[in-house]
Design a protein around this motif. Structure first.
Motif, short mmCIF file in Angstrom:
data_model
loop_
_atom_site.label_atom_id
_atom_site.label_comp_id
_atom_site.label_asym_id
_atom_site.label_seq_id
_atom_site.Cartn_x
_atom_site.Cartn_y
_atom_site.Cartn_z
N MET B 182 0.85 -1.19 0.00
CA MET B 182 0.00 0.00 0.00
C MET B 182 0.89 1.25 0.00
O MET B 182 1.68 1.44 0.95
CB MET B 182 -0.92 0.00 1.22
CG MET B 182 -1.85 1.21 1.22
SD MET B 182 -3.06 1.12 2.52
CE MET B 182 -4.29 0.10 1.76
N LEU B 210 0.70 -2.19 -6.47
CA LEU B 210 0.75 -1.07 -5.53
C LEU B 210 -0.65 -0.54 -5.34
O LEU B 210 -1.29 -0.09 -6.30
CB LEU B 210 1.69 0.01 -6.09
CG LEU B 210 2.46 0.84 -5.08
CD1 LEU B 210 3.19 -0.03 -4.10
CD2 LEU B 210 3.45 1.74 -5.81
N ASN B 211 -1.11 -0.59 -4.13
CA ASN B 211 -2.48 -0.18 -3.81
C ASN B 211 -2.48 1.27 -3.33
O ASN B 211 -1.44 1.84 -3.02
CB ASN B 211 -3.02 -1.12 -2.73
CG ASN B 211 -4.52 -0.98 -2.58
OD1 ASN B 211 -5.18 -0.38 -3.43
ND2 ASN B 211 -5.06 -1.52 -1.51
N ASN B 212 -3.64 1.83 -3.29
CA ASN B 212 -3.81 3.19 -2.73
C ASN B 212 -3.05 4.23 -3.54
O ASN B 212 -2.43 5.14 -3.01
CB ASN B 212 -3.35 3.22 -1.27
CG ASN B 212 -3.84 4.45 -0.56
OD1 ASN B 212 -4.91 4.97 -0.86
ND2 ASN B 212 -3.05 4.95 0.37
N ALA B 213 -3.08 4.08 -4.85
CA ALA B 213 -2.36 5.03 -5.71
C ALA B 213 -2.93 6.43 -5.57
O ALA B 213 -2.22 7.42 -5.73
CB ALA B 213 -2.44 4.58 -7.16
N THR B 214 -4.19 6.53 -5.24
CA THR B 214 -4.82 7.85 -5.14
C THR B 214 -4.18 8.69 -4.06
O THR B 214 -3.92 9.87 -4.25
CB THR B 214 -6.32 7.67 -4.80
OG1 THR B 214 -6.86 6.72 -5.69
CG2 THR B 214 -7.06 8.98 -4.95
N ASP B 215 -3.90 8.06 -2.93
CA ASP B 215 -3.41 8.83 -1.79
C ASP B 215 -1.90 8.69 -1.58
O ASP B 215 -1.31 9.52 -0.90
CB ASP B 215 -4.13 8.38 -0.51
CG ASP B 215 -5.62 8.65 -0.61
OD1 ASP B 215 -5.97 9.67 -1.21
OD2 ASP B 215 -6.40 7.82 -0.12
N GLY B 216 -1.33 7.65 -2.13
CA GLY B 216 0.07 7.40 -1.80
C GLY B 216 1.06 7.64 -2.89
O GLY B 216 2.26 7.70 -2.63
N LEU B 217 0.60 7.81 -4.13
CA LEU B 217 1.54 7.96 -5.24
C LEU B 217 1.38 9.35 -5.87
O LEU B 217 0.41 10.06 -5.59
CB LEU B 217 1.26 6.88 -6.30
CG LEU B 217 1.58 5.44 -5.87
CD1 LEU B 217 1.22 4.48 -6.99
CD2 LEU B 217 3.05 5.30 -5.52
N PRO B 218 2.35 9.74 -6.69
CA PRO B 218 2.24 11.07 -7.33
C PRO B 218 0.98 11.23 -8.16
O PRO B 218 0.28 10.26 -8.45
CB PRO B 218 3.50 11.13 -8.20
CG PRO B 218 4.45 10.20 -7.56
CD PRO B 218 3.64 9.13 -6.95
N TYR B 221 -0.63 9.09 -11.07
CA TYR B 221 -1.25 7.80 -10.83
C TYR B 221 -2.71 7.95 -10.43
O TYR B 221 -3.40 6.98 -10.26
CB TYR B 221 -0.51 7.05 -9.72
CG TYR B 221 0.84 6.54 -10.15
CD1 TYR B 221 0.96 5.34 -10.86
CD2 TYR B 221 1.98 7.26 -9.90
CE1 TYR B 221 2.18 4.88 -11.27
CE2 TYR B 221 3.22 6.81 -10.30
CZ TYR B 221 3.31 5.61 -10.99
OH TYR B 221 4.54 5.16 -11.40
#
Lengths: 561, 263
Positions: B182, B210-218, B221
């Motif tokens: 995540m 990779l999960n939670n791309a909305t909150d955890g990735l640039p 994504y």
């Protein structure tokens, strides 16, 4: 079974956009905006905390009042041009910083602070006295009164600030917990500063005058000695010139010619003397040669010597004028020789014994030749001495010039120093007169201290500006630190690096579903903000109600003030 | 009144970003199947620690495989300690894998149909003993051998690798491993530990999710950045009621009707 999982395969990295590598990524505004959006509540937390903290500090910080004294540092006394050069005031060349440093060092000097402490009575402050008694118990040998003065001086030093103002002015600021105290300290500072300045200036000019008087006595003696030495040397040179040597660089060859002539003449006479001795031996039949030393003969011989010397001196002097003199002297020499011969013949005729006429004539001739040889020898020796003296003079002439110049320089230096010291003495007398007459204050108070009508600290603008600056700065720092520390996975590249395999999918959060994690994990920034705002509000509410002084107590306190 | 739990079916929409991403993942796996002489059939989905979204992703890709790729798919909830797949699929927890292992239920009883006809699921069940005693590795392998010819794809939702032992045992029987992390939550140290534990099985790792791309990735994504957002999810509880079989998929509706008729 899959083949090597780390081997790239087409379409294995289904990313919406090819992410730029970290090296290429310099600054992406969209990324920054996205991060701001993502961390919006986290960014707000430090801002809210700093603003609430600023509000609490502004409310609780003790008030400080400031009173100012404007001091002019330039010379306010108008003096004439002649006097201004004498009193030597050169304050215009000081920079504002130097002026501030001057006043600041004076104000912060121990002597000044102690005087200020004693006059303001801060050493009798209960807090100071308590600290002083505690320190006195700990450090034996120093009294509590002395500690009280020291502590009060230290506290006062922290409450005084010196700042430059446009032109030749300096602003001295005194701070205090009450307006009256601030004004009183500022006023005391101005008074002590002027007194100290006047006293210091007076001491300085008096010391300058005393020093000048002492030095004048010393340099007068030195000048007298150097002038005497110079004069003596000049006189010795004049004397040398008066008893001057007739031999110079023009006639030195003539002098040497005269010596040669004398020697050749002496050689001829010596030959003649030998023949005369043989004649005497033949005529006297072995008798010894008697001496002729009559008084008149001696006198004539001395005269002959003088004439020979004078003739040689005349020969070396100016030729045009001396030709006739030389001829006359040569005639005198011949006459004298003739007279000497006659006298010697008379003495020889009176000798005892039966001497023949030839023997008597030989005795007289021998005596004459001996006298002539002696006169020529003396003449030759004198000429040699004169030549040697001339040679020595030629060698020592530059040295004499240098010595003369040195002595003259010494005299000039001593005279100049003496004049300078006399001017200094005059200057110090004038300065002293100006200081004592009150005309020469170097410091003057242009603006006396006033009662401050509002507290200078805490300054709400400064406090909230600092909070508004530090809050976002801290927020940005926290976010950047969190991003940089990389304790958790924050990018595809990092995940691939740590997992050792390719990331083949990136799943977004399902719309409408709650965020992963607990409620506190997802909402702690908002909860913190609410808590901080609530606590701040509670503080203000309690401060205005529970902790506020009772109106009666407040009125009493104001009355006491 | 207790609010009913939201299921993956409620949020299943072909235009939704998470469905799009699942399709893309399966497309990638399908391409590898074509290139491989022995294509993997049994996938194990696991992660380093709990709460990283492996059950959601496992259920989602199973649904997409069944619904869109029309593969006969089985999803097994092997997380006997913290099961969640049953609630994501809207199923009862028991009977399930635990009962199968303990022998108190048959395969037919444990295998459930879902709203999607080609998707079957075995929930975790409720172990009567401790999980260590319940899990039988031999029985599990036999189960898998039994299911292999019956299904095109099998996805196993496993417990996290670092805290428990079962994933390592299960991994021995599967064809490929999908690792879930995540973004913004999974600790790097946990990932390193998982990699260390799975190092003997490194050749089986098919890739990472990779999960939670909305909150955890640039931002690039995040699908919202491109203006694509999933439509507001509608509650489709009606499709599970026999009176109003209003499902998004006809086959799923028929399956529901059949299941309820059978019950």
């Amino acid at each position: 079974m899959p083949t090597n999982p780390n081997m790239p395969y087409p379409g294995s990295h289904p990313q919406p956009m090819a992410p730029p590598s970290e090296k290429q990524q310099v600054f992406d505004v969209r990324d920054v905006l996205w991060r701001v959006t993502r961390y919006r509540w986290l960014l707000v937390v430090p801002i809210v905390i700093s603003l609430c903290g600023a509000a609490i500090y502004y409310t609780t910080a003790p008030q400080i009042f400031e009173s100012h004294v404007l001091v002019a540092l330039d010379d306010q006394t108008q003096v004439s041009g002649a006097l201004s050069s004498l009193v030597q005031r050169n304050q215009d060349s000081d920079t504002p910083r130097e002026r501030v440093t001057l006043v600041d060092s004076k104000v912060r000097s121990r002597r000044f602070l102690q005087e200020l402490t004693l006059r303001s009575g801060m050493n009798r402050d209960p807090d100071v006295l308590a600290d002083a008694q505690k320190a006195a118990r700990r450090w034996r040998g120093v009294s509590s009164d002395e500690f009280a003065i020291r502590f009060a001086s230290q506290r006062l030093s922290k409450r005084i600030h010196v700042t430059p103002v446009e032109g030749a002015y300096v602003r001295i600021t005194a701070a205090g917990p009450a307006p009256e105290e601030a004004r009183r300290i500022a006023s005391l500072i101005a008074d002590i500063l002027i007194e100290e300045s006047k006293r210091t200036s007076l001491e300085r000019v008096q010391a300058r005058g005393e020093f000048s008087s002492d030095q004048i006595t010393v340099y007068e003696e030195r000048l007298r000695k150097s002038e005497d030495a110079y004069q003596r040397y000049q006189e010795s040179l004049i004397r040398n010139v008066l008893t001057s040597n007739p031999v110079n660089d023009k006639n030195i060859d003539d002098a040497r010619g005269l010596i040669n002539m004398s020697e050749s003449e002496m050689a001829q006479i010596k030959q003649r003397l030998e023949s005369e001795r043989s004649d005497f031996a033949a005529a006297s039949r072995g008798a010894s040669l008697p001496d002729l030393n009559g008084a008149k003969a001696n006198e004539l011989e001395n005269r002959l010597v003088e004439l020979e010397s004078s003739a040689s001196a005349a020969a070396l002097s100016d030729k045009e004028k001396s030709d006739r003199t030389i001829a006359a002297m040569q005639a005198s020499i011949s006459t004298t020789r003739q007279m000497l011969l006659s006298e010697l013949e008379l003495e020889a005729s009176q000798l005892p014994g039966n001497l023949s006429d030839d023997a008597q004539s030989a005795i007289a001739g021998i005596a004459l030749d001996r006298a002539i040889i002696r006169s020529l020898t003396i003449k030759r020796d004198r000429l040699r001495a004169l030549i040697n003296e001339f040679a020595n003079t030629v060698q020592s002439s530059p040295r004499e010039d240098m010595e003369l110049a040195r002595l003259k320089g010494e005299v000039d230096t001593n005279r100049e120093l003496l004049n300078t010291l006399r001017r200094e003495q005059t200057s110090s007398r004038l300065s002293e007169a100006m200081e004592t007459s009150g005309l020469g204050y170097r410091l003057s108070v242009l603006e006396p201290p006033q009662l401050p009508y509002r507290a200078s600290e805490p300054d709400p603008f400064k406090i909230f500006a600092a909070a508004a600056f530090l809050g976002p700065l801290g927020a940005a720092g926290i976010v950047m630190l969190g991003e940089k520390v990389r304790l958790v996975v924050r990018s595809v590249e990092q995940a691939e690096e740590e997992l050792g395999t390719r990331v083949i999918a990136t799943f977004p959060r399902i719309e409408g579903w709650s965020r992963p994690g607990t409620y506190f994990q997802n909402n702690w920034p908002v909860m913190v903000i609410v808590a901080v705002v609530f606590l701040t509000g509670s503080f203000f509410a309690l401060n205005a109600t529970v902790f506020a002084p009772h109106p009666v107590v407040k009125a009493k306190a104001e009355t006491k003030k | 009144m207790k609010r009913p739990k939201r299921t993956l079916f409620d949020s299943f929409n072909l235009d939704a970003p998470h469905v799009t991403e699942a399709r893309r993942l399966l497309q990638t796996l399908a391409r590898r199947e074509r290139d491989d002489t022995h294509p993997p059939k049994v996938y194990m989905v696991t992660s380093a620690s709990r709460g990283e979204g492996k059950s959601t992703i496992c259920g989602l890709i199973s649904m997409v495989a069944a619904r869109i790729f029309r593969r006969k798919t089985l999803v097994i909830d092997a997380d006997l300690r913290r099961p969640s797949l049953h609630s994501l699929l809207g199923l009862n927890q028991r009977p399930g894998l635990a009962e199968l292992m303990e022998g108190s239920a048959s395969v037919e009883e444990a295998t459930r149909s879902t709203l999607i006809g080609t998707l079957s699921a075995i929930p975790s069940g409720r172990p009567t003993k401790s999980v260590g005693d319940t899990y039988d590795d031999f029985a599990f392998r036999e189960l898998l051998d039994q299911f292999r010819p019956q299904y095109d794809l099998i996805f196993i939702d496993c417990p996290p690798v670092v805290p428990v032992m079962e994933p390592l045992l299960i991994a021995e029987h599967v064809d490929a491993l999908l690792l879930v992390a995540m973004a913004g939550a999974t600790q790097v140290t946990m990932i390193r530990r998982m990699r260390q534990i799975l190092s003997p099985l490194e050749s089986k790792i098919a890739g990472a999710i990779l999960n939670n791309a909305t909150d955890g990735l640039p931002y690039y994504y995040d699908y919202r950045y491109y203006g694509y957002e999933s439509p507001k999810p509608k509650r489709v509880r009606e499709i599970r009621t026999p009176a109003k079989p209003k499902a998004t998929d006809d086959a799923a509706a028929r399956q529901v009707a059949r299941e309820r008729g059978g019950a």
